[in-house]
Design a protein around this motif. Structure first.
Motif, mmCIF file in Angstrom:
data_model
loop_
_atom_site.group_PDB
_atom_site.id
_atom_site.type_symbol
_atom_site.label_atom_id
_atom_site.label_comp_id
_atom_site.label_asym_id
_atom_site.label_seq_id
_atom_site.Cartn_x
_atom_site.Cartn_y
_atom_site.Cartn_z
ATOM 1 N N ALA A 1 0.836 -1.203 0.000
ATOM 2 C CA ALA A 1 0.000 0.000 0.000
ATOM 3 C C ALA A 1 0.868 1.248 0.000
ATOM 4 C CB ALA A 1 -0.932 -0.010 1.213
ATOM 5 N N LEU A 2 1.913 1.237 0.834
ATOM 6 C CA LEU A 2 2.821 2.381 0.863
ATOM 7 C C LEU A 2 3.646 2.453 -0.417
ATOM 8 C CD1 LEU A 2 3.854 4.774 2.443
ATOM 9 C CD2 LEU A 2 5.438 3.276 3.653
ATOM 10 N N VAL B 1 4.156 10.266 -2.806
ATOM 11 C CA VAL B 1 4.796 10.804 -1.606
ATOM 12 C C VAL B 1 6.134 11.435 -1.947
ATOM 13 C CG1 VAL B 1 5.787 10.191 0.632
ATOM 14 C CG2 VAL B 1 3.609 9.197 -0.069
ATOM 15 N N VAL B 2 6.940 10.727 -2.765
ATOM 16 C CA VAL B 2 8.266 11.244 -3.119
ATOM 17 C C VAL B 2 8.137 12.519 -3.938
ATOM 18 C CG1 VAL B 2 10.343 10.753 -4.460
ATOM 19 C CG2 VAL B 2 9.393 9.002 -2.971
ATOM 20 N N THR B 3 7.229 12.523 -4.917
ATOM 21 C CA THR B 3 7.056 13.716 -5.750
ATOM 22 C C THR B 3 6.607 14.913 -4.922
ATOM 23 O OG1 THR B 3 6.464 12.331 -7.645
ATOM 24 C CG2 THR B 3 5.860 14.652 -7.753
ATOM 25 N N VAL C 1 19.100 -2.109 -0.841
ATOM 26 C CA VAL C 1 19.143 -3.153 -1.870
ATOM 27 C C VAL C 1 18.033 -2.946 -2.887
ATOM 28 C CG1 VAL C 1 18.844 -5.623 -2.275
ATOM 29 C CG2 VAL C 1 20.281 -4.846 -0.398
ATOM 30 N N ARG C 2 16.827 -2.680 -2.417
ATOM 31 C CA ARG C 2 15.706 -2.518 -3.343
ATOM 32 C C ARG C 2 15.850 -1.254 -4.196
ATOM 33 N NH1 ARG C 2 14.715 -7.452 -3.442
ATOM 34 N NH2 ARG C 2 13.032 -8.332 -2.178
ATOM 35 N N LEU C 3 16.394 -0.185 -3.628
ATOM 36 C CA LEU C 3 16.549 1.042 -4.404
ATOM 37 C C LEU C 3 17.594 0.891 -5.504
ATOM 38 C CD1 LEU C 3 16.290 3.770 -1.613
ATOM 39 C CD2 LEU C 3 14.668 3.336 -3.453
ATOM 40 N N THR C 4 18.531 -0.033 -5.349
ATOM 41 C CA THR C 4 19.490 -0.266 -6.430
ATOM 42 C C THR C 4 18.808 -0.832 -7.671
ATOM 43 O OG1 THR C 4 20.054 -2.532 -5.696
ATOM 44 C CG2 THR C 4 21.353 -0.707 -4.786
ATOM 45 N N GLY D 1 11.507 -0.306 -1.781
ATOM 46 C CA GLY D 1 12.636 0.353 -1.125
ATOM 47 C C GLY D 1 12.276 1.748 -0.646
ATOM 48 N N CYS D 2 11.537 2.489 -1.480
ATOM 49 C CA CYS D 2 11.077 3.817 -1.061
ATOM 50 C C CYS D 2 10.167 3.721 0.157
ATOM 51 C CB CYS D 2 10.338 4.494 -2.216
ATOM 52 S SG CYS D 2 11.397 5.118 -3.530
#
Length: 376
Positions: free
Chosen positions: A112-113, A120-122, A238-241, A267-268
């Motif tokens: 969900a997140l 959220v990031v934008t 790891v996931r953001l890579t 990752g975010c």
């Protein structure tokens, strides 16, 4: 004058209702084994219930229901019977949380997140750059750099976003019934936990112990919050890579832009969780930062932090036993102690859950006024 007897019908009634629901589920599984969602045929193997046949699970729930009805009777009686009801209810809450529940709740929260992470990031980039001051602009620049790398690396474009969303929604549809059963077991754990809290709180006769005083809670809460904030960082890294050309842990056979975006979104989500955890011991966790439109400079309601923080802490705690059992049974994280250490580093639920729960508790103790003793 005779002291009036405290009102105890609420916890007793709640215990009886939860016990009847528990017994109904167990009886239903035994009467129609085909409705049993767990056991050896369960595709979700990160669970303790994966090793429980229907006869064991159904019989155990009937026994839990009988104990629950006994708790309801004890809850309406004077001490010492009333005082025994609280620990028994807490035991049932622990059983449903650590045995019957699984990774369903944390998976639901994580995805969900993750689905909301791009928004959220934008939003964070825009607000931080426009109104966030020096540190806000620095954070916004870092997020903008990450987004730029993701676009250049290929996993972020409208078509990939659409496929990513379809993949996630399809997975929820495919596992929908199983997911609901996992959430139902977590809900029973929460219900018994609420009954236990009411019973134990009603039996409290003194004020807060020393460790629960705001000044003490501030000290140990800071340690717990910082520890909890560190826990999801290895997973987030790891996931953001996966948003870069140097993806870690992504097999070439399954490499796909939509899968890369899915990993990056998770990752975010983990990174956002770490930042929010720091807020439990930061000034902006008590007063909304001034750069936030409309709400800036207003006190943060306690429930805004305690409710989601407590939910995530509960989800990580209930996921821990199934994760550990899965690692032992499959060796999925490698052989011996090295594999266990890697598994705990990547999925630190056994550590993360208790630390986050302690941090949320410390936050609540600091923000809420000292309560008067409650008569038993």
């Amino acid at each position: 004058m005779q002291t009036p007897r405290p009102h105890r019908s609420g916890p007793a009634t709640a215990a009886a209702v939860v016990a009847l629901v528990t017994g109904g589920i167990g009886a239903g599984w035994l009467a129609r084994p085909s409705t049993y969602p767990f056991g050896a045929t369960d595709r979700v193997t990160m669970s303790v219930t994966h090793d429980l046949p229907v006869a064991v699970a159904g019989g155990t729930l009937l026994a839990a229901a009988a104990l629950g009805l006994a708790i309801a009777v004890l809850a309406g009686r004077p001490a010492p019977g009333h005082r025994a009801a609280g620990p028994l209810a807490a035991g049932l809450a622990g059983f449903f949380a650590l045995v019957m529940a699984d990774t369903s709740l944390i998976s639901l929260l994580g995805y969900a997140l993750a689905l909301g992470a791009p928004l959220v990031v934008t939003t964070g980039i825009v607000l931080a750059c426009v109104r966030g001051g020096r540190w806000g602009r620095l954070a916004g620049a870092a997020l903008l750099l990450l987004a730029t790398v993701a676009v250049l690396a290929g996993p972020v474009d409208p078509g990939v976003l659409l496929r990513f969303t379809r993949n996630v929604l399809h997975a929820f549809a495919e596992y929908g019934t199983r997911l609901l059963w996992g959430l139902a077991m977590a809900a029973l754990a929460g219900a018994w936990g609420a009954v236990a809290y009411r019973l134990l709180r009603a039996g409290r006769t003194g004020g807060r112990p020393g460790w629960a005083r705001p000044e003490r809670a501030r000290r140990w809460g800071r340690v717990a919050a910082l520890g909890a904030a560190l826990c999801p960082l290895p997973y987030a890294f790891v996931r953001l890579t996966w948003l870069t050309p140097w993806a870690i842990g992504l097999d070439r056979d399954i490499d796909d832009p939509a899968l890369r975006l899915q990993g990056g979104a998770l990752g975010c989500a983990a990174l956002i969780g770490a930042v929010l955890t720091v807020g439990l011991v930061s000034r902006w966790g008590e007063v909304v930062p001034g750069w936030v439109p409309v709400l800036g400079h207003r006190p943060v309601p306690v429930t805004w932090a305690v409710a989601p923080g407590g939910l995530v802490a509960t989800a990580t705690c209930v996921a821990a036993p199934g994760l550990l059992l899965h690692a032992v049974e499959t060796g999925g994280f490698g052989e011996g102690l090295r594999g266990v250490a890697f598994g705990l580093l990547f999925f630190p639920f056994p550590v993360w859950g208790p630390l986050l729960a302690a941090a949320v508790l410390a936050y609540a103790l600091r923000r809420r006024p000292v309560e008067a003793p409650v008569a038993g």
